[in-house]
Enzyme design. Structure first.
Site, PDB file in Angstrom:
ATOM      1  N   ILE A 163     -14.771   0.212  -9.842  1.00 46.78           N
ATOM      2  CA  ILE A 163     -14.028   1.393 -10.278  1.00 46.78           C
ATOM      3  C   ILE A 163     -13.494   1.203 -11.689  1.00 46.78           C
ATOM      4  O   ILE A 163     -13.579   2.106 -12.534  1.00 46.78           O
ATOM      5  CB  ILE A 163     -12.888   1.699  -9.291  1.00 46.78           C
ATOM      6  N   ARG A 183      -2.902   0.542  -6.330  1.00 47.43           N
ATOM      7  CA  ARG A 183      -1.898   0.552  -5.271  1.00 47.43           C
ATOM      8  C   ARG A 183      -0.521   0.665  -5.911  1.00 47.43           C
ATOM      9  O   ARG A 183      -0.287   0.098  -6.992  1.00 47.43           O
ATOM     10  CB  ARG A 183      -1.967  -0.724  -4.438  1.00 47.43           C
ATOM     11  N   GLU A 192       4.183   6.081   2.479  1.00 49.14           N
ATOM     12  CA  GLU A 192       3.580   7.407   2.443  1.00 49.14           C
ATOM     13  C   GLU A 192       3.806   8.105   3.777  1.00 49.14           C
ATOM     14  O   GLU A 192       3.470   7.531   4.818  1.00 49.14           O
ATOM     15  CB  GLU A 192       2.080   7.311   2.172  1.00 49.14           C
ATOM     16  N   HIS A 244      -2.439  10.462  -2.652  1.00 54.72           N
ATOM     17  CA  HIS A 244      -3.464   9.512  -2.213  1.00 54.72           C
ATOM     18  C   HIS A 244      -4.772  10.239  -1.900  1.00 54.72           C
ATOM     19  O   HIS A 244      -5.362  10.073  -0.824  1.00 54.72           O
ATOM     20  CB  HIS A 244      -2.986   8.717  -0.990  1.00 54.72           C
TER      21      HIS A 244
END
Length: 312
Positions: free
Chosen positions: A151, A226, A255, A274
């Site tokens: 990524i 994160r 969350e 998210h």
């Protein structure tokens, strides 16, 4: 059929495939109680990002063969405890590369070009706000990409394609243009930082007070890794001092966060819930890969379909 404990939802097609090959015990919420008799028969646990696969849970599953994370990161799985019990850990390391890197770029553009505040001004009829617009292009900006997994590398290439001046840092040396071996040097003077490291003991709080101070005044920090990679109190202080202009983050800990969370409510924060990986095609493919990998391991095969055994 083998019994599988499903801690979180899956794409309907993947759920159907799992149920065709296993006896699935699906929880409504990841922390719902499960009786010992059921857990004694569980041979696989499948989770996404919220379901915690702890040593305590593993200890209650004596028949367990595999834990599968339908995603990339493994911070919600106790890999040491799994390894000690001879339990395989499977994840899908490359399924999210395109969609998460796109989200990181979108957040960087939204922050750098002041898209969110400009849209709010237009909606509220405050067209005179354009006289004070101070957005900048990514082209020509000094961008630092922290972490060069799949990524991070894709994000770096997108930034380069837009004409940014990109520096990159990773814990493992990489043969890419602009690579810097020292993180502090990589961050010094950065106008945009994009974070792409896994969360572990070495990276928790990686962006602390000292490192945030190295950034250019008015910098943008993008976090699609994160939340724990960024030290909360340090970020709040940097935002209050306007040294960091925008913190663009996908997800919070916990969350969902409390509605009065001071970081969530700060005007310099752009938060998404998210969703970086949750495009329709990506979610379907991710869940399908996780199910394929799980059923493969239960059948005594190497995981396929894009799923991989996690490194120990």
């Amino acid at each position: 059929m083998p019994k599988v404990l499903l801690l979180e939802s899956l794409h309907p097609a993947a759920r159907a495939a799992l149920e065709a090959g296993a006896d699935v015990v699906a929880l409504e919420a990841p922390d719902d109680p499960v009786d010992d008799a059921t857990l004694a028969e569980v041979e696989a646990i499948v989770t996404r990002g919220r379901g915690q696969v702890t040593d305590a849970l593993l200890s209650r599953c004596p028949s367990l063969k595999v834990v599968t994370r339908a995603g990339v990161g493994l911070d919600n799985v106790d890999r040491d405890a799994a390894a000690a019990r001879g339990v395989a850990v499977v994840h899908v390391p490359n399924a999210l590369t395109e969609t998460v890197s796109e989200h990181a770029l979108a957040l960087a553009l939204a922050a750098r070009r002041e898209i969110v505040s400009s849209a709010r001004s237009a909606r509220e009829g405050r067209w005179g706000d354009r006289d004070h617009f101070s957005g900048e292009a990514l082209a020509g900006s000094r961008v630092t990409v922290v972490g060069l997994g799949a990524i991070g590398e894709r994000t770096r290439s997108l930034m380069v394609a837009l004409g940014a001046k990109v520096t990159a840092w990773s814990r493992s040396p990489r043969a890419v243009d602009g690579f810097e071996t020292d993180l502090d040097r990589a961050l010094t003077g950065a106008e945009v930082v994009s974070l792409h490291v896994a969360l572990d003991d070495d990276t928790r709080g990686l962006m602390n007070t000292d490192r945030l101070a190295l950034l250019a005044p008015g910098a943008v920090v993008v976090n699609t890794a994160r939340p724990g990679v960024v030290e909360r109190s340090a970020m709040l202080s940097a935002l209050e001092a306007e040294h960091v202009a925008v913190y663009a983050v996908d997800g919070f800990a916990p969350e969902p966060p409390p509605s009065d969370d001071p970081l969530l409510r700060h005007p310099g924060v752009i938060a998404t819930p998210h969703v970086a990986a949750l495009t329709g095609r990506t979610y379907a493919a991710l869940c399908a890969s996780a199910v394929t990998g799980t059923l493969d391991v239960l059948a005594g095969r190497e995981p396929g379909g894009g799923a991989r055994l996690a490194p120990r």
